[in-house]
Design a protein around this motif. Structure first.
Motif, PDB file in Angstrom:
ATOM      1  N   SER A  69      28.678 -67.529 -57.382  1.00 29.28           N
ATOM      2  CA  SER A  69      29.306 -67.883 -56.119  1.00 29.28           C
ATOM      3  C   SER A  69      29.606 -69.387 -56.130  1.00 29.28           C
ATOM      4  O   SER A  69      28.861 -70.175 -56.723  1.00 29.28           O
ATOM      5  CB  SER A  69      28.335 -67.534 -54.982  1.00 29.28           C
ATOM      6  N   GLY A 125      31.033 -66.585 -63.278  1.00 25.11           N
ATOM      7  CA  GLY A 125      31.018 -65.708 -62.119  1.00 25.11           C
ATOM      8  C   GLY A 125      29.893 -65.899 -61.134  1.00 25.11           C
ATOM      9  O   GLY A 125      29.377 -64.937 -60.586  1.00 25.11           O
ATOM     10  N   SER A 181      35.865 -66.927 -66.881  1.00 25.74           N
ATOM     11  CA  SER A 181      35.294 -65.618 -67.247  1.00 25.74           C
ATOM     12  C   SER A 181      35.890 -64.531 -66.345  1.00 25.74           C
ATOM     13  O   SER A 181      36.334 -64.815 -65.226  1.00 25.74           O
ATOM     14  CB  SER A 181      33.763 -65.640 -67.113  1.00 25.74           C
ATOM     15  N   ARG A 184      24.244 -71.723 -59.522  1.00 21.59           N
ATOM     16  CA  ARG A 184      24.190 -71.284 -58.118  1.00 21.59           C
ATOM     17  C   ARG A 184      23.420 -69.979 -58.065  1.00 21.59           C
ATOM     18  O   ARG A 184      23.870 -68.947 -58.562  1.00 21.59           O
ATOM     19  CB  ARG A 184      25.608 -71.070 -57.598  1.00 21.59           C
ATOM     20  N   PHE A 235      38.902 -66.527 -72.737  1.00 16.52           N
ATOM     21  CA  PHE A 235      37.452 -66.367 -72.651  1.00 16.52           C
ATOM     22  C   PHE A 235      36.877 -65.606 -73.854  1.00 16.52           C
ATOM     23  O   PHE A 235      35.775 -65.894 -74.336  1.00 16.52           O
ATOM     24  CB  PHE A 235      37.159 -65.598 -71.353  1.00 16.52           C
TER      25      PHE A 235
HETATM   26  C1  FMN Z   1      30.694 -61.707 -55.422  1.00 19.25           C
HETATM   27  C2  FMN Z   1      29.720 -62.042 -56.525  1.00 19.25           C
HETATM   28  C3  FMN Z   1      28.917 -63.158 -56.402  1.00 19.25           C
HETATM   29  C4  FMN Z   1      28.015 -63.506 -57.420  1.00 19.25           C
HETATM   30  N1  FMN Z   1      27.241 -64.627 -57.254  1.00 19.25           N
HETATM   31  C5  FMN Z   1      26.421 -65.002 -58.245  1.00 19.25           C
HETATM   32  C6  FMN Z   1      25.669 -66.203 -58.119  1.00 19.25           C
HETATM   33  O1  FMN Z   1      25.744 -66.931 -57.123  1.00 19.25           O
HETATM   34  N2  FMN Z   1      24.879 -66.576 -59.166  1.00 19.25           N
HETATM   35  C7  FMN Z   1      24.794 -65.828 -60.310  1.00 19.25           C
HETATM   36  O2  FMN Z   1      24.074 -66.237 -61.230  1.00 19.25           O
HETATM   37  N3  FMN Z   1      25.493 -64.671 -60.440  1.00 19.25           N
HETATM   38  C8  FMN Z   1      26.303 -64.238 -59.445  1.00 19.25           C
HETATM   39  N4  FMN Z   1      27.031 -63.076 -59.583  1.00 19.25           N
HETATM   40  C9  FMN Z   1      26.808 -62.222 -60.761  1.00 19.25           C
HETATM   41  C10 FMN Z   1      27.602 -62.682 -61.988  1.00 19.25           C
HETATM   42  O3  FMN Z   1      28.981 -62.653 -61.719  1.00 19.25           O
HETATM   43  C11 FMN Z   1      27.259 -61.773 -63.187  1.00 19.25           C
HETATM   44  O4  FMN Z   1      25.926 -62.016 -63.611  1.00 19.25           O
HETATM   45  C12 FMN Z   1      28.186 -61.907 -64.347  1.00 19.25           C
HETATM   46  O5  FMN Z   1      27.737 -61.096 -65.417  1.00 19.25           O
HETATM   47  C13 FMN Z   1      28.285 -63.361 -64.819  1.00 19.25           C
HETATM   48  O6  FMN Z   1      29.152 -63.389 -65.947  1.00 19.25           O
HETATM   49  P1  FMN Z   1      29.735 -64.761 -66.484  1.00 19.25           P
HETATM   50  O7  FMN Z   1      28.626 -65.737 -66.496  1.00 19.25           O
HETATM   51  O8  FMN Z   1      30.248 -64.443 -67.857  1.00 19.25           O
HETATM   52  O9  FMN Z   1      30.845 -65.167 -65.570  1.00 19.25           O
HETATM   53  C14 FMN Z   1      27.936 -62.711 -58.580  1.00 19.25           C
HETATM   54  C15 FMN Z   1      28.762 -61.592 -58.708  1.00 19.25           C
HETATM   55  C16 FMN Z   1      29.647 -61.254 -57.692  1.00 19.25           C
HETATM   56  C17 FMN Z   1      30.530 -60.061 -57.854  1.00 19.25           C
END
Ligand code: FMN
Length: 212
Positions: free
Chosen positions: A23, A21, A47, A147, A89
């Motif tokens: 960007s 998640g 995810s 990112r 996932f």
């Molecule tokens: C629109 C949006 C953009 C995001 N961009 C980033 C990003 O660029 N980098 C980052 O580390 N987390 C970003 N996040 C936060 C992550 O989605 C969040 O930490 C999430 O828990 C990650 O879970 P995952 O690694 O299991 O996908 C963003 C969340 C949203 C809703």
């Protein structure tokens, strides 16, 4: 796509591609579209946060990994020859969770700081983190595309740990020297670098040939 248009790829690739998640949904889109052009199989793990970000950035009405893959495939220029297998996932017992399931490389595109931190600390709370942990312990190829900006010291330390453990940290930092004309050019730049790091030879952006 006719047989003669297919690029030269030595062997069929067996890959694990994860979308987390951060960007940069565009990079995942271009990676999947490029993989369509090669023979092989990809275990795809998405995810829940990746789906949320994909909805936000791509204005895509998707609510599951299979919706997301379908949305990308509908926008792909030609029918693909690559097989995608969606892996749940939450299923930490899926194939990619085992060291006995060999593959040619795993990439996390884009990679959130949360997923990056979990992998750097050996946490395996979901299939993306577990598959990455297994890839590292089996001395496989792991490519992460983080990112965030700016980076905190914690982010930098986690990236150092992953590099020390053998992963390739490939930041979502497209170059501009090839004069991108669109977002898609930027997406292809990163997708091309990821494929190259995975050992897949596919020219998405013409290679730099000096500045003459
Ligand atoms: C629109 C949006 C953009 C995001 N961009 C980033 C990003 O660029 N980098 C980052 O580390 N987390 C970003 N996040 C936060 C992550 O989605 C969040 O930490 C999430 O828990 C990650 O879970 P995952 O690694 O299991 O996908 C963003 C969340 C949203 C809703």
């Amino acid at each position: 796509m006719s047989e003669s248009e297919l690029p030269e790829v030595e062997n069929e690739k067996r890959l694990v591609i994860a979308i987390s998640g951060a960007s940069g949904s565009l990079y995942a889109l271009h990676l999947i579209q490029a993989l369509n052009r090669i023979r092989g199989t990809t275990q795809l793990i998405v995810s829940p946060s990746a789906i949320r970000v994909f909805r936000q950035e791509m204005e895509a009405n998707v609510s599951s990994a299979s919706d997301l893959l379908g949305w990308i495939q509908e926008r792909s220029p030609a029918p693909g020859i690559h097989q995608f297998e969606i892996q749940n996932f939450a299923d930490i017992g899926a194939r990619a969770a085992s060291g006995s399931s060999h593959h040619d490389g795993m990439a996390i595109v884009p990679c959130s700081m949360k997923t990056l931190a979990s992998i750097a600390h050996g946490m395996s709370g979901n299939l993306i983190e577990r598959a990455a942990d297994v890839t590292l312990k089996e001395r496989g190829r792991l490519v992460v595309v983080p990112r965030e900006t700016p980076y905190s010291l914690i982010h930098l330390r986690n990236m150092t740990s992953l590099t020390e453990a053998g992963a390739i940290v490939l930041p979502a930092s497209p170059g501009f020297y090839h004069r991108p004309a669109s977002f898609d050019d930027l997406g292809r730049f990163i997708a091309g670098r990821v494929l190259s790091a995975l050992g897949v030879r596919l020219e998405l952006i013409p290679p730099w040939d000096g500045d003459s």
